[in-house]
Design a protein around this motif. Structure first.
Motif, short mmCIF file in Angstrom:
data_model
loop_
_atom_site.label_atom_id
_atom_site.label_comp_id
_atom_site.label_asym_id
_atom_site.label_seq_id
_atom_site.Cartn_x
_atom_site.Cartn_y
_atom_site.Cartn_z
N VAL A 65 0.85 -1.18 0.00
CA VAL A 65 0.00 0.00 0.00
C VAL A 65 0.89 1.24 0.00
O VAL A 65 1.91 1.28 0.69
N ASN A 66 0.53 2.22 -0.77
CA ASN A 66 1.23 3.49 -0.72
C ASN A 66 1.08 4.08 0.68
O ASN A 66 -0.04 4.30 1.13
N PRO A 67 2.19 4.32 1.38
CA PRO A 67 2.09 4.82 2.75
C PRO A 67 1.21 6.06 2.85
O PRO A 67 0.56 6.29 3.87
N VAL A 68 1.18 6.82 1.80
CA VAL A 68 0.40 8.06 1.81
C VAL A 68 -1.11 7.77 1.87
O VAL A 68 -1.90 8.62 2.25
N ARG A 69 -1.49 6.55 1.49
CA ARG A 69 -2.90 6.20 1.52
C ARG A 69 -3.33 5.52 2.83
O ARG A 69 -4.41 4.98 2.95
#
Ligand code: ATP
Ligand code: MG
Lengths: 594, 432
Positions: free
Chosen positions: B113-117
Motif C-alpha cells: 500500500v502506498n504509505p500516503v494512503r
C-alpha cells in the motif's frame, strides 16, 4: 558511447537479474538500467560487471520477467534531483514523490511508475546574485529563490569541475525548475564548453559531495531537547550517533521526538525497511505541528524518504544514499541538517540479500565482507564544513541499529560503533521497566564532550564536571543496587542506601522523559540547566537520616516533588510552588513527612 | 499459453529444475507425479533452466514426470461467496460446498500500500482482557503476534481476542495447524456466531510443508480485497513459525547461505511483506492481523520471534498461561490511550507496571533468603492483587472498570506519593 547499450536477460533470481550485452559495449558500475516486462519499464542499477554478463538489482518486483527479455542501459549513474521544492515532500527510496503517485494510482504502489522528484510546473521567484563575466566554481551561489522558511540559493552545478565564467544570467523573475537561469562557459579556451544552469541539478547518490573549503571539528552542541542526550551524551552539529536496541526498546520513538524538537534547519527522515505505520504518523502529524523557530508547520523543514519493509528490498539500499545526498545538498546551502535513518540494519540486510544472490563469499552472520567499509562510508558523509562561500553547514546523522536478538555483539552494531561519535544503547531491562527513553546510562557514550567542552560550559561554569558527578552517582547507585541483590538491604550501610536513592531520583526525573507528555517530551536548554542544577543540589546535599526506613520515606517524598515538577510547564505557578518546596527541603529546613 | 514440459533434470529438497524457455519469473505450474498433482512456482530462471518450488513436496517426483506451466502467478478466488467457506493450503475448498469456478481470481502477494494512503489508526478494540486493554490495548489495523512456547494456550487466546474484535470478516490462516486446534477454532467461531462471516484457509500439520507458504498470502490477498471494499477485516494466522520453517527449507534446498540457525537472510523481509498488509485504508476498510509465533525453546531471541518483534506493532507474551506484563507491548497504544480511553489511563498503566516490576524484585530478593521489610510486605501484596485482578486470563472486565480497579489496588497498597502519578490525577481518582 554510440547510442544506448542494450542487453538480454539470461537469469532472474528475485530482484537480481543478469543480462548479457554485446561485446565491446560500455557499461558503468552503478549505472541505471531498465528491464521491460509487459510494457512496463522497471528501474534497476548495475551492481556487478563480469565481461558481457551484467548483474542488475531491480528496484521492483521481478515477477513476470523472462529469459530473453530486454534491458536498456541509461549511461547515467543512479542520481538524486536537487533543487527547490523538496521540503515537505514524501519520497520513496528512489526519490519518487509518493504523494503524487497517489493521485493516479489508488491504494497500491504499482511497479514501474516513476515521476519527477520536483514539481515541474511550479514557478519560483528567482533573484540573480552574480553578474555576467563573474568567475565561479561548483557550489557558488548564482542566485536564489525563496522556499517557505528560507532563501534557497541556486548553485553552480556541483558536478562541474574547475572555474567557469558566467556567460549569461537571467534577470529576476519567475522560473520553473527546468528553466535556464544562467549559462556558464568554460574558461578553458580550448573546449569552449557551455553549461545551462537550471534551478535543479543532479548528483550521483553514492558519491560523497566533497565541495567545500575544509571539514571542521564538530564543536557546537546540537540540541535535541532530550535530556539524557543533551546532558549526559551530547551530540554535536555535524556529528554522528547510533541508537542500537532490541525490538520495542524505543529507537523509533526517540528518533521521532528528536525529529520534532531538535534545533536544526532541516530534518531528513529516512524510513528504511521499517513499518509504514510509523511513517504515517509523521506524515499526518507534522503538518499540524508548529516549528517553534519559524512558526511554520514542521513539515516545512522536513523531507521524508520512505522505503518501508514491504517495499522492494533493492530500493531500500538506495534510500539511505538518497537521504544523505539530499542532506549534503542542504549543507551546501549553509544549513544545519539532521538526518535520521531508521533502521540501518535493514539497509545492511538489503546488502546481505543482494550479496547472497550474487553468491559472494559471506562474512560474519552472512553479511558481505565489505559491510564494514560501506557503513564507514555512510557515516563519513556527515560532518561540519566550511563551504567555498565562507559559510558553514553541517550534516548530522543519527542511525538506529536493530541487532539480531538484541545482542550488540553483531556485525552491524559493532561496525557502526567503530565509526560514530556517540552511542545511545537502548536496553531491554530499562524498556521493560518503562524507563524511557531506554538509553542505558551505564553503557552509552559521547566522544563529543571533550571537543565541545567550551560550548557546554557556557551552560554553567563547571557544567561538564557537574554532569560527570551526576553520572558517577548513577554508576555508584547501580553498584549499590547490584550489591543489594547479593547482601540484601539489611546488609547495606545507610550511606550506600542514600547514594542509591539519589541515583534513583536522577533516573526518575532527569534520565526518564515521557515522549507522550506535552510538557515532558521536550526540555529547552534553559530548563535543562535550571532543573539540572537543582537536581545537583539534591545530589550534593548531606542528608542526615536516623534509619533506612526514614531515608526511604523522605527520599521518596523528595522524588515525588521532583517528579511533579517535571510535568509542570517551565516557570509556571505550579513549577514555582514545587521548586520552592524542594528548595526549602534542601536549604536544611528538613523533609516534612506527609 | 499453457506449456507442458517433461524432463525434470534436477530434484533437490522440494525444488525441481526443468529445461524450458519463455517462462516468467513467479509463474505457477502443476507437477503431475505418481502421488498426484501439485502446484509449483517458478523461483529462479537461469539460462534455459527453470527452478520451481513444489508445494506438495518433491517426494515421489521422478525425472519422467510432467510439469505444466499455467502462464500466471498464484491466484485465489475472491467474492462474497467465500464467506463461511473452508479451503486447504493450496486454496481448494474442502468443505463440500459448491464450487467457486465462477468467481473472479486475484493474484496473491501483491504490491504494498502506498504509505500516503494509510491513516493513523484510532479504533480501540476492547477485548475485556485487562492485560490487553489496560496495559497493551489492541488497535484496529494493528499487526500483533502472540509469542508463546509450545503448550501455552495461544490458540485459545487468539480466538478469544479475535472474537472480540467485532470485525466484518474474519479470516483464519492455519499454518501447520493440528487438526484438533482447527476444530476448536471452528467451534469458537460457531459459538461466537461469526461462522457465516468467516473464511478459513487451513493447512494442517499433516499437509506438505511447502504448502504452508501459500496460506498467509492467500488469506491476506482476500483480506485486502475486502478491505478495499470498505470491510473491517480480522486475519488470524497461526502459527507463523511454521511458515518461517517452510521458508528455511526452501532456502536450504536452494543452497542459500543461512544468516542465523539456517534461516535465510531474507527472513525479515519475507515476514514483513506479510505483516505489512495490516492497514487502515484512507477512505476504505482495515485489516487487523493477530498471529501466533511459537517460540522454539521458549527463546525470544530465536530468529523467528526476534525478526517478528522487529516487524509487528508489539507482541503479547504468553507465559505460564498469563500475558506477561514485561515483554508484552502494544506499540499503537499511545494512539488510543487517553484519547479514546480515559485521560488517567496512561498514568495508571505506567505506574502499575513500574510497581509490579518492583514487586517482582522483592519476590526475587525474598526467594534468596533476605529479610522481609514492612515495605516488602506491601509490594508482595500488590503483586498478588495484580495477578488475581489483572493477569489471570479468566478475568473479564471492561476498560473503565479495570482502570477503577487499578486505582483501588494502588490505594490498597501504597501512599499517593509513592506511585509517581501526576498530582491532578491523584486528586481526581485516588480512592478516599
Ligand atoms: N520515550 C518513550 N516514552 C514513552 N513510551 C515509549 C518511549 N519510547 C518507546 N516507548 C514505547 O515503546 C514502544 C516501542 O518503541 P519503538 O517503536 O520506538 O521501538 P523500536 O526500538 O523502534 O522497535 P523496533 O526495532 O521494533 O522498531 C512505543 O510504541 C511506546 O509504547
Ligand atoms: Mg522502530
Amino acid at each position: 558511447m554510440n547510442g544506448p547499450t542494450h542487453g538480454r536477460i539470461v537469469a532472474v533470481n528475485g530482484p537480481l537479474v543478469t543480462c548479457e550485452v554485446d561485446e565491446g559495449r560500455e557499461v558503468l558500475q552503478n549505472e541505471v538500467a531498465y528491464v521491460e516486462v509487459g510494457g512496463v519499464r522497471l528501474k534497476s542499477e548495475v551492481i556487478r560487471i563480469r565481461g558481457r554478463q551484467i548483474d542488475l538489482q531491480v528496484f521492483e518486483s521481478t515477477t513476470g520477467l523472462k529469459v530473453g527479455d530486454s534491458a536498456e542501459f541509461s549511461g547515467e549513474l543512479l542520481a538524486a534531483t536537487l533543487g527547490p521544492g523538496m521540503l515537505g515532500m514524501i519520497y520513496d527510496g528512489l526519490q519518487n514523490p509518493l504523494g503524487e503517485l497517489e493521485n493516479d494510482q489508488g491504494f497500491f504502489l504499482r511497479r514501474g511508475q516513476y515521476l519527477p522528484s520536483l514539481d515541474q510546473k511550479r514557478l519560483w521567484d528567482f533573484e540573480p546574485m552574480v553578474q555576467a563575466g563573474a568567475q565561479v566554481r561548483a557550489g557558488q551561489y548564482l542566485g536564489k529563490v525563496t522556499e517557505g522558511i528560507f532563501p534557497h540559493p541556486i548553485m553552480v552545478p556541483l558536478v562541474l569541475l574547475g572555474t567557469w565564467e558566467v556567460k549569461e544570467i537571467r534577470s529576476a523573475g519567475q522560473y520553473t525548475v527546468n528553466d535556464t537561469v544562467a549559462i556558464l562557459k568554460s574558461i578553458d579556451s580550448q573546449t569552449q564548453q557551455e553549461v545551462n544552469v537550471t534551478l535543479k541539478q543532479e548528483w550521483p547518490v553514492k558519491r560523497p559531495m566533497r565541495i567545500y573549503e575544509e571539514r571542521l571539528l564538530p564543536d557546537t552542541q546540537l540540541l535535541t531537547q532530550c535530556r539524557l542526550i543533551d546532558i549526559f551524551f551530547p551530540l554535536s552539529e555535524g556529528g554522528t550517533a547510533c541508537i542500537p536496541g532490541p525490538f520495542g526498546a524505543g529507537k523509533t520513538v526517540l528518533q521521532q521526538i528528536i525529529s520534532r524538537y531538535a534545533e536544526t534547519d532541516i530534518v531528513i527522515i529516512v524510513a528504511c525497511g521499517e513499518r509504514a505505520g510509523e511513517v504515517v504518523e509523521t506524515i499526518r502529524e507534522f503538518p499540524l505541528l508548529e516549528d517553534p523557530k519559524t512558526g511554520k508547520s514542521l513539515m516545512d523543514r522536513t523531507v521524508i524518504i520512505c522505503n518501508t519493509s514491504s517495499m522492494p528490498v533493492a530500493a531500500r539500499e538506495a534510500s539511505i544514499y538518497t537521504g544523505i545526498t539530499l542532506g549534503e545538498y542542504y549543507r551546501q546551502l549553509g544549513l544545519k541538517v539532521l538526518l535520521l535513518a531508521d533502521s540501518t540494519s535493514r539497509w545492511a540486510q538489503a546488502l546481505r540479500e543482494t550479496s547472497a544472490r550474487m553468491e559472494e563469499i559471506p562474512g560474519e552472520e552472512a553479511f558481505p565482507a565489505y559491510l564494514e567499509s560501506r557503513i564507514a562510508a555512510v557515516y563519513e558523509r556527515a560532518g561540519k564544513v566550511r563551504l567555498n562561500t565562507g559559510e558553514t553547514g553541517s550534516l548530522t546523522l543519527i542511525g538506529t541499529v536493530s541487532p539480531a536478538g538484541g545482542n550488540f555483539e553483531e556485525p552491524v552494531t559493532q561496525n557502526t560503533l567503530k565509526v560514530v561519535g556517540a552511542f545511545y544503547g537502548l536496553s531491554r531491562a530499562r524498556s521493560d521497566q518503562r524507563r524511557y527513553p531506554a538509553i542505558d546510562p551505564l553503557i552509552s557514550w559521547s566522544l563529543y564532550i571533550e571537543q565541545m567542552q567550551a560550548s557546554l560550559n557556557t551552560r554553567h561554569e563547571n557544567w561538564v564536571d557537574l554532569v560527570k558527578k551526576a553520572h558517577n552517582t548513577i554508576f555508584k547507585g547501580n553498584e549499590v543496587r547490584q550489591m543489594m541483590l547479593v547482601v540484601g538491604e539489611e546488609g547495606m550501610g545507610l550511606d550506600d542506601l542514600v547514594v542509591y536513592l539519589k541515583s534513583e531520583i536522577i533516573d526518575a526525573v532527569c534520565l526518564q522523559q515521557d515522549s507522550f507528555d506535552k510538557v515532558d517530551q521536550a526540555t529547552s536548554r534553559e530548563r535543562q540547566i535550571s532543573d539540572f542544577l537543582l537536581l545537583m543540589e539534591m545530589v550534593d546535599h548531606p542528608f542526615v537520616f536516623e534509619s533506612k526506613e526514614q531515608a526511604k520515606a523522605q527520599m521518596t517524598h523528595l522524588q515525588n516533588l521532583f517528579f511533579q515538577l517535571k510535568y509542570c510547564p517551565f516557570e509556571g505557578d505550579d513549577y514555582r510552588r514545587y521548586r520552592s518546596e524542594i528548595e526549602s527541603i534542601l536549604n536544611g529546613k528538613g523533609v516534612s513527612h506527609p | 499459453m499453457i506449456m507442458e514440459h517433461s524432463r525434470i533434470v534436477r530434484v533437490q529438497g522440494d525444488i525441481i529444475a526443468v529445461p524450458a524457455t519463455d517462462i516468467a519469473y513467479g509463474e505457477l505450474a502443476t507437477v503431475r507425479s505418481r502421488r498426484g498433482v501439485s502446484l509449483a512456482q517458478v523461483i529462479r530462471l537461469r539460462g534455459g533452466e527453470v527452478f520451481l518450488q513444489v508445494f506438495a513436496g518433491s517426494r515421489g517426483v521422478s525425472t519422467g514426470d510432467t510439469v505444466r506451466f499455467l502462464g500466471h502467478p498464484m491466484q485465489v478466488a475472491f467474492g462474497d461467496a467465500l464467506l463461511g467457506r473452508i479451503f486447504n493450503g493450496s486454496g481448494e475448498p474442502i468443505d463440500k460446498g459448491p464450487n467457486l469456478h465462477a468467481l473472479p481470481r486475484i493474484s496473491i502477494g501483491g504490491p504494498s500500500v502506498n504509505p500516503v494512503r494509510r491513516v493513523i489508526p484510532r479504533g480501540f478494540i476492547e477485548t475485556r482482557v485487562p492485560m490487553v486493554d489496560v496495559f497493551n490495548p489492541l488497535v484496529e489495523s494493528q499487526k500483533l503476534p502472540i509469542f508463546a512456547a509450545a503448550g501455552e494456550p495461544y490458540n485459545e487466546l487468539l480466538a478469544r481476542i479475535g472474537m472480540r474484535a467485532n470485525a466484518d470478516v474474519v479470516i483464519l490462516g492455519g499454518i501447520g495447524l493440528k487438526h484438533d486446534e482447527y476444530l476448536k477454532f471452528r467451534i469458537a467461531f460457531e459459538q461466537a456466531g461469526v461462522l457465516s462471516r468467516t473464511i478459513m484457509f487451513v493447512h494442517t500439520a499433516s499437509d506438505p510443508v511447502v504448502e504452508r507458504l501459500l496460506v498467509p498470502d492467500m488469506a491476506l490477498a482476500v483480506a485486502e480485497q475486502f478491505g478495499v471494499q470498505g470491510k473491517r477485516v480480522l486475519v488470524l494466522l497461526t502459527d507463523m513459525t511454521s511458515f518461517a520453517d517452510a521458508l528455511k527449507e526452501i532456502a536450504i534446498s536452494m543452497d542459500q547461505v543461512p544468516s542465523n540457525l539456517g534461516y535465510p537472510g531474507s527472513l525479515y523481509s519475507d515476514l514483513a511483506s506479510r505483516y505489512e498488509k495490516a492497514v487502515d485504508f484512507d477512505g476504505a476498510g482495515s485489516i487487523t492481523i493477530l498471529a501466533v509465533t511459537s517460540m522454539p525453546g521458549d527463546d525470544v531471541t530465536h530468529p523467528v520471534p526476534d525478526n517478528t518483534g522487529y516487524i509487528t506493532e508489539g507482541q503479547f507474551y504468553l507465559r505460564n498461561g498469563v500475558i506477561e506484563p514485561f515483554g508484552s507491548l502494544s506499540r499503537l497504544k499511545q494512539l488510543v490511550i487517553g484519547k479514546v480511553t480515559r485521560a488517567d489511563h496512561g498514568y495508571i498503566m505506567n505506574s502499575m507496571i513500574r510497581l509490579f516490576a518492583r514487586s517482582r524484585e522483592v519476590e526475587q530478593k525474598l526467594a534468596m533468603g533476605f529479610d522481609k521489610t514492612p515495605d516488602d510486605e506491601r509490594y508482595l501484596k500488590y503483586g498478588r492483587l495484580f495477578y488475581e485482578r489483572f493477569m489471570d486470563l479468566n478475568v473479564d472486565l471492561g476498560i473503565n472498570d479495570a482502570l477503577d480497579l487499578g486505582w483501588k489496588t494502588l490505594a490498597e497498597c501504597f501512599r499517593p506519593d509513592e506511585v509517581e502519578i501526576k498530582q491532578e490525577f491523584i486528586d481526581k481518582h485516588w480512592p478516599a
